[in-house]
Design an enzyme around this catalytic site. Structure first.
Site, PDB file in Angstrom:
ATOM      1  N   ASP A 102      -9.719   1.030  -5.318  1.00 48.20           N
ATOM      2  CA  ASP A 102      -8.390   1.530  -4.983  1.00 48.20           C
ATOM      3  C   ASP A 102      -8.137   2.539  -6.108  1.00 48.20           C
ATOM      4  O   ASP A 102      -8.690   1.826  -7.556  1.00 48.20           O
ATOM      5  CB  ASP A 102      -7.330   0.855  -5.552  1.00 48.20           C
ATOM      6  CG  ASP A 102      -6.959   0.303  -3.893  1.00 48.20           C
ATOM      7  OD1 ASP A 102      -7.887  -0.512  -3.590  1.00 48.20           O
ATOM      8  OD2 ASP A 102      -5.991  -0.100  -4.055  1.00 48.20           O
ATOM      9  N   LYS A 167      -2.061   5.236  -1.328  1.00 45.25           N
ATOM     10  CA  LYS A 167      -1.252   4.093  -1.628  1.00 45.25           C
ATOM     11  C   LYS A 167      -0.210   4.347  -2.164  1.00 45.25           C
ATOM     12  O   LYS A 167      -0.117   5.194  -3.425  1.00 45.25           O
ATOM     13  CB  LYS A 167      -2.507   2.915  -2.524  1.00 45.25           C
ATOM     14  CG  LYS A 167      -1.533   2.042  -3.211  1.00 45.25           C
ATOM     15  CD  LYS A 167      -2.750   0.889  -3.424  1.00 45.25           C
ATOM     16  CE  LYS A 167      -2.703   0.186  -4.978  1.00 45.25           C
ATOM     17  NZ  LYS A 167      -3.374  -0.694  -5.516  1.00 45.25           N
ATOM     18  N   LYS A 201      -0.530   1.914   2.196  1.00 50.91           N
ATOM     19  CA  LYS A 201      -0.154   0.814   1.542  1.00 50.91           C
ATOM     20  C   LYS A 201       0.486   0.959   0.374  1.00 50.91           C
ATOM     21  O   LYS A 201       0.480   1.983  -0.777  1.00 50.91           O
ATOM     22  CB  LYS A 201      -1.829   0.193   0.588  1.00 50.91           C
ATOM     23  CG  LYS A 201      -1.476  -1.228  -0.246  1.00 50.91           C
ATOM     24  CD  LYS A 201      -2.852  -0.757  -0.712  1.00 50.91           C
ATOM     25  CE  LYS A 201      -3.065  -2.410  -2.211  1.00 50.91           C
ATOM     26  NZ  LYS A 201      -4.354  -2.655  -2.331  1.00 50.91           N
TER      27      LYS A 201
END
Length: 259
Positions: A102, A167, A201
């Site tokens: 990430d 995300k 996400k």
């Protein structure tokens, strides 16, 4: 099964159970891995700092849950615009054995009008991840971008540069995932026609079973009920797990964590 129970079971299996605190220790990461194996199923992943990947891998294997994936973070949480550093951190994370990375998008550069550096940074990290069969999630920090146009632009740039997931947040700023930002980001996935290959996400601020139900409902509305599987949807959270387990008849809903 009630609607809340059904959505809670879905959400649990989509969780990236997270600890990203300055005082993290091997013991805390081991405990997190134990928590990821629940009486009603496993979380999709654990999300930890890179240096803890080896102990997490050992723990997950020893407890018989090698399928729980290990996610980590790079360029985190600052989202600086130094491509070389972000790439070096991403390569190091891969070398530690991460299944997923990430990376924080250089959101301040975008706010200042620089679209190119974000594209180049994500593209470089994607190339490193793709070579190692590692998933790349890009954190755009919606709570700092604030404006819909910027959230949309950061999402588009990340997807064009190869993101496997977009995300919302690091969980380290005042405003993290919100239903509004989630909808904008998933609409970009829809509008670009990439829902088969790009996931979403929300992270930070998804704390209750009811929160998770609300976020999943947006995905179901936009893409149908079958889309939000672990390849297309994750929740970045820690305190959420206790609430989901309580909704499913396990535990008291209390959690020591705030992510």
């Amino acid at each position: 099964m009630t609607d809340l129970k059904a959505s809670s079971l879905r959400a649990l299996k989509l969780m990236d159970l997270t600890t990203l605190n300055d005082d993290d220790t091997n013991e805390k990461v081991i405990a997190l891995c134990h928590q990821a194996k629940t009486p009603v199923g496993n979380t999709a992943a654990v999300c930890i700092y890179p240096r803890f990947i080896p102990i997490a891998r050992k723990t997950l294997n020893e407890q018989g849950t090698p399928d729980i994936r290990i996610a980590t973070v790079t360029n985190f949480p600052h989202g600086n615009d130094d491509i070389d550093i972000a790439l070096a951190e991403t390569r190091a994370a891969i070398a530690y054995g991460a299944d997923e990375v990430d990376v924080v998008f250089p959101y301040r550069a975008l706010i200042a009008g620089n679209e190119q550096v974000g594209f180049e940074l994500v593209k470089a990290c994607k190339e490193a991840c793709a070579a190692a069969n590692v998933l790349l999630k890009v954190i755009i920090e919606t709570g700092e971008l604030k404006e819909e146009a910027l959230i949309r632009k950061a999402s588009e740039i990340s997807i064009k540069a190869g993101a496997d997931f977009i995300k919302t947040s690091t969980g380290k700023v005042p405003v993290n995932a919100t239903p509004e930002s989630a909808r904008i980001m998933m609409e970009v996935i829809r509008d670009m026609g990439v829902e088969k290959t790009v996931g979403f996400k929300p992270a930070g601020g998804v704390r209750s079973a009811e929160d998770a139900q609300q976020f999943l409902a947006i995905a179901d509305e936009l893409f149908g009920a079958d889309w939000a599987d672990s390849r297309h949807y994750r929740f970045g959270a820690s305190s959420l797990l206790a609430s989901l387990l309580k909704a499913l008849g396990h535990g008291d809903g209390k959690s020591a964590s705030s992510y």
